[in-house]
Design an enzyme around this catalytic site. Structure first.
Site, short mmCIF file in Angstrom:
data_model
loop_
_atom_site.label_atom_id
_atom_site.label_comp_id
_atom_site.label_asym_id
_atom_site.label_seq_id
_atom_site.Cartn_x
_atom_site.Cartn_y
_atom_site.Cartn_z
N ASP A 1 42.50 47.70 34.62
CA ASP A 1 41.47 47.10 34.95
C ASP A 1 40.86 46.27 33.89
O ASP A 1 41.08 46.40 32.80
CB ASP A 1 40.28 48.05 35.36
CG ASP A 1 40.59 48.60 36.59
OD1 ASP A 1 41.70 48.62 37.19
OD2 ASP A 1 39.69 49.48 37.33
N ASP A 2 39.94 45.23 34.46
CA ASP A 2 38.99 44.43 33.82
C ASP A 2 39.64 43.18 32.66
O ASP A 2 38.86 42.35 32.24
CB ASP A 2 38.34 45.24 32.69
CG ASP A 2 37.20 46.43 33.26
OD1 ASP A 2 37.52 46.36 34.94
OD2 ASP A 2 36.89 47.38 32.77
N HIS B 1 39.35 42.15 41.09
CA HIS B 1 38.50 43.16 40.85
C HIS B 1 36.95 42.53 40.52
O HIS B 1 36.44 42.92 39.58
CB HIS B 1 39.25 43.63 39.37
CG HIS B 1 38.21 45.30 38.84
ND1 HIS B 1 38.16 46.09 39.59
CD2 HIS B 1 37.88 45.18 37.56
CE1 HIS B 1 37.53 46.89 38.92
NE2 HIS B 1 37.62 46.57 37.81
N HIS C 1 32.53 41.48 37.32
CA HIS C 1 32.70 42.92 37.25
C HIS C 1 31.35 43.34 37.86
O HIS C 1 30.49 44.32 36.80
CB HIS C 1 32.66 43.32 35.61
CG HIS C 1 33.20 44.73 35.66
ND1 HIS C 1 32.42 45.73 35.21
CD2 HIS C 1 34.70 45.40 35.80
CE1 HIS C 1 33.37 46.97 35.22
NE2 HIS C 1 34.40 46.57 35.57
N HIS D 1 42.90 50.76 31.32
CA HIS D 1 42.34 49.32 31.07
C HIS D 1 43.01 48.43 29.96
O HIS D 1 43.23 49.18 29.11
CB HIS D 1 40.78 49.64 30.83
CG HIS D 1 39.85 50.30 31.65
ND1 HIS D 1 40.06 51.76 32.05
CD2 HIS D 1 38.89 49.69 32.52
CE1 HIS D 1 39.16 52.00 33.02
NE2 HIS D 1 38.47 50.71 33.49
#
Length: 243
Positions: free
Chosen positions: A49-50, A100, A104, A197
Site C-alpha cells: 500500500d501507499d 488506493h 490517502h 507497505h
C-alpha cells in the site's frame, strides 16, 4: 391486540424482513469485499500500500523479481504522478496496479459522494494515462468502508479488497523485522492476502523482512501471485468442482 402485534413481528423476523447485520459475512457473501480467497492450492498474495516510493519500492521489486513473485500494488494517485517510472516498472515486471485513492483519504464518516468518487477517479485517470489500463481493484485507506463507499466503488467497476485479518503486518509502524516476518510466516495459509507497505519513509524493515519471507514461502511451496490471480484461481476451482 398484543397477540396480533407479536404474530406480525414474528412474521417479519422469520420471513427474513429484519435488517441483516452488515458484517464481514454479509459483504463476503455478496461479493462486495474480498478479505482472502481460500484455495486448495498453495498460492498467496502479497499486497503493498501507499506507494510508489522509489527508495523502497525499487528494492521490493528487485526482491520480487529474484523470487519470481508477482504482487499487487495499491497505489496513491498523487504518487503515481510523481513517480511514473516506478509505476512503469511495476507493470513491465508483471505486477498488478490497484486503486488506493488520490490523497490517502480515510473514509471514516459519511462523506460527500463526489469527494469519494473523485478520490477514486483521479487515481484511475493517472493510472490509465500512464499504462493504458484501468485497475480492477480498490482498497480504502486504513480499511475504513461504508455501504456508501462500497456502492460507489462498485458502480465505478471496482472490487473492494482488504486483507486477511491474520496477515496485517503493521509494517508501517516499524515493529521490527522479526515481527513482520513472524506475522507472515507463522500465519501463512492458502489464499491469504498479506498487507505490507512500500511507502515506509526512513525504514527498511519491510525490505529486510521480505529477504526472509520470500525464500521461505518459496521453500514451503507457495506460489506468490496477484490478488486478481487468486480470485481467478478460485473461480477455476469452483468450475472444476461442479463439472
Amino acid at each position: 391486540m398484543k397477540r396480533c402485534l407479536f404474530v406480525t413481528l414474528c412474521f417479519f423476523v422469520f420471513c427474513g424482513f429484519e435488517h441483516p447485520k452488515k458484517d464481514r459475512y454479509f459483504y463476503e457473501k455478496r461479493g462486495e469485499i474480498v478479505w482472502e480467497v481460500p484455495l486448495e492450492e498453495k498460492k498467496i498474495a502479497l499486497t503493498f500500500d501507499d506507494g510508489p516510493y522509489p527508495e523502497t519500492t525499487n528494492q521490493i521489486l528487485d526482491l520480487l523479481k529474484q523470487y519470481h513473485a508477482k504482487a499487487t500494488f495499491f497505489v496513491i494517485g498523487n504518487r503515481v504522478n510523481r513517480f511514473p517510472e516506478t509505476i512503469k516498472r511495476e507493470v513491465e515486471e508483471g505486477h498488478e496496479l490497484a486503486n488506493h485513492t488520490f490523497n490517502h483519504v480515510y473514509f471514516k464518516a459519511k462523506m460527500d459522494p463526489l469527494t469519494i468518487q473523485n478520490e477514486i477517479l483521479k487515481t484511475e485517470q493517472s493510472i490509465v494515462q500512464l499504462t493504458g489500463k484501468k485497475p480492477a481493484l480498490f482498497r480504502p485507506p486504513g480499511g475504513f468502508y461504508s455501504e456508501q463507499l462500497l456502492q460507489i466503488a462498485k458502480k465505478m467497476g471496482y472490487t473492494t479488497v482488504l486483507w486477511s485479518w491474520h496477515q496485517d503486518t503493521n509494517d508501517w509502524r516499524s515493529p521490527g523485522v522479526n515481527r513482520i516476518v513472524k506475522k507472515v510466516l507463522n500465519n501463512a495459509r492458502n489464499g491469504d492476502i498479506v498487507l505490507l507497505h512500500d511507502y515506509t519513509p526512513g525504514s527498511t524493515q519491510t525490505v529486510r523482512a521480505l529477504k526472509i519471507i520470500l525464500p521461505e514461502l518459496e521453500r514451503r511451496g507457495f506460489q506468490i501471485v496477484t490478488v486478481s490471480e487468486l480470485i481467478n484461481f478460485k473461480t477455476q476451482e469452483i468450475i472444476r468442482t461442479h463439472k
